[in-house]
Design an enzyme around this catalytic site. Structure first.
Site, PDB file in Angstrom:
ATOM      1  N   CYS A 163      -6.485 -35.892  35.161  1.00 54.62           N
ATOM      2  CA  CYS A 163      -7.569 -34.939  35.410  1.00 54.62           C
ATOM      3  C   CYS A 163      -7.603 -33.919  34.274  1.00 54.62           C
ATOM      4  O   CYS A 163      -6.582 -33.327  33.946  1.00 54.62           O
ATOM      5  CB  CYS A 163      -7.324 -34.237  36.746  1.00 54.62           C
ATOM      6  SG  CYS A 163      -8.482 -32.913  37.087  1.00 54.62           S
ATOM      7  N   CYS A 188      -6.702 -30.266  35.881  1.00 54.89           N
ATOM      8  CA  CYS A 188      -5.381 -29.862  36.383  1.00 54.89           C
ATOM      9  C   CYS A 188      -4.252 -30.761  35.917  1.00 54.89           C
ATOM     10  O   CYS A 188      -3.087 -30.463  36.168  1.00 54.89           O
ATOM     11  CB  CYS A 188      -5.393 -29.806  37.911  1.00 54.89           C
ATOM     12  SG  CYS A 188      -5.298 -31.420  38.707  1.00 54.89           S
ATOM     13  N   CYS A 236     -10.888 -35.070  42.240  1.00 52.44           N
ATOM     14  CA  CYS A 236      -9.442 -34.980  42.072  1.00 52.44           C
ATOM     15  C   CYS A 236      -8.868 -34.376  43.345  1.00 52.44           C
ATOM     16  O   CYS A 236      -9.304 -33.316  43.791  1.00 52.44           O
ATOM     17  CB  CYS A 236      -9.117 -34.094  40.871  1.00 52.44           C
ATOM     18  SG  CYS A 236      -7.373 -33.702  40.738  1.00 52.44           S
ATOM     19  N   CYS A 282      -7.150 -30.704  42.603  1.00 52.89           N
ATOM     20  CA  CYS A 282      -7.893 -29.479  42.285  1.00 52.89           C
ATOM     21  C   CYS A 282      -9.339 -29.521  42.753  1.00 52.89           C
ATOM     22  O   CYS A 282     -10.054 -28.538  42.619  1.00 52.89           O
ATOM     23  CB  CYS A 282      -7.823 -29.179  40.790  1.00 52.89           C
ATOM     24  SG  CYS A 282      -8.800 -30.284  39.773  1.00 52.89           S
ATOM     25  N   CYS A 285     -16.766 -45.089  39.041  1.00 53.43           N
ATOM     26  CA  CYS A 285     -17.572 -44.779  37.866  1.00 53.43           C
ATOM     27  C   CYS A 285     -17.292 -43.328  37.512  1.00 53.43           C
ATOM     28  O   CYS A 285     -17.764 -42.417  38.188  1.00 53.43           O
ATOM     29  CB  CYS A 285     -19.040 -45.006  38.242  1.00 53.43           C
ATOM     30  SG  CYS A 285     -20.183 -44.699  36.914  1.00 53.43           S
TER      31      CYS A 285
END
Ligand SMILES: [Zn+2]
Length: 135
Positions: free
Chosen positions: A48, A51, A97, A100, A122
């Protein structure tokens, strides 16, 4: 909904570039075929960009020709959160995510891709950061 990593908007804005902020925090979408990881075949882990949580790996990445990096499964099922999204007059499943809450993209299924799950995560390149495998 509480995430392990939560920050006020001004902190996200300071940490992220304007384009990263637009996608990750405002659920934007980067233009098709422009993202830096669309055709990337480098082995490694995609984290991510907000984070640093490990979300996807090159093992599950496949060529979908849809214009965005596509994965048939996350690295761990708990790494992402799926949320119903009815914006833009469509019924879609948003992928966030799990650590976060940042927007990553959408997941589609039953499209007939020859993958083990028949799912296509995607994901915007700009939501991810590839850490190439060593050696
Ligand atoms: Zn995150």
């Amino acid at each position: 909904m509480a995430y392990e990593v939560e920050k006020p908007d001004e902190e996200w804005q300071a940490q992220l570039t304007p384009s990263e902020y637009q996608v990750l925090r405002l659920a934007g979408t980067e233009p098709a075929f422009r993202g830096e990881y669309t055709d990337t075949k480098t082995k490694g882990v995609y984290s991510c960009r907000a984070c640093g949580a490990e979300l996807f790996t090159s093992n599950e990445k496949f060529e979908s020709h849809c214009g965005w990096p596509s994965f048939y499964d996350p690295k761990d099922s708990g790494a992402v959160e799926l949320v119903a999204d009815t914006s833009h007059g469509m019924i879609r499943t948003e992928v966030r995510c799990a650590r976060c809450g940042s927007h990553l993209g959408h997941v589609f299924e039953g499209e007939g891709y020859p993958t083990p799950t028949d799912q296509r995560y995607c994901i915007n390149s700009i939501s991810l950061r590839l850490e190439p495998e060593e050696g």
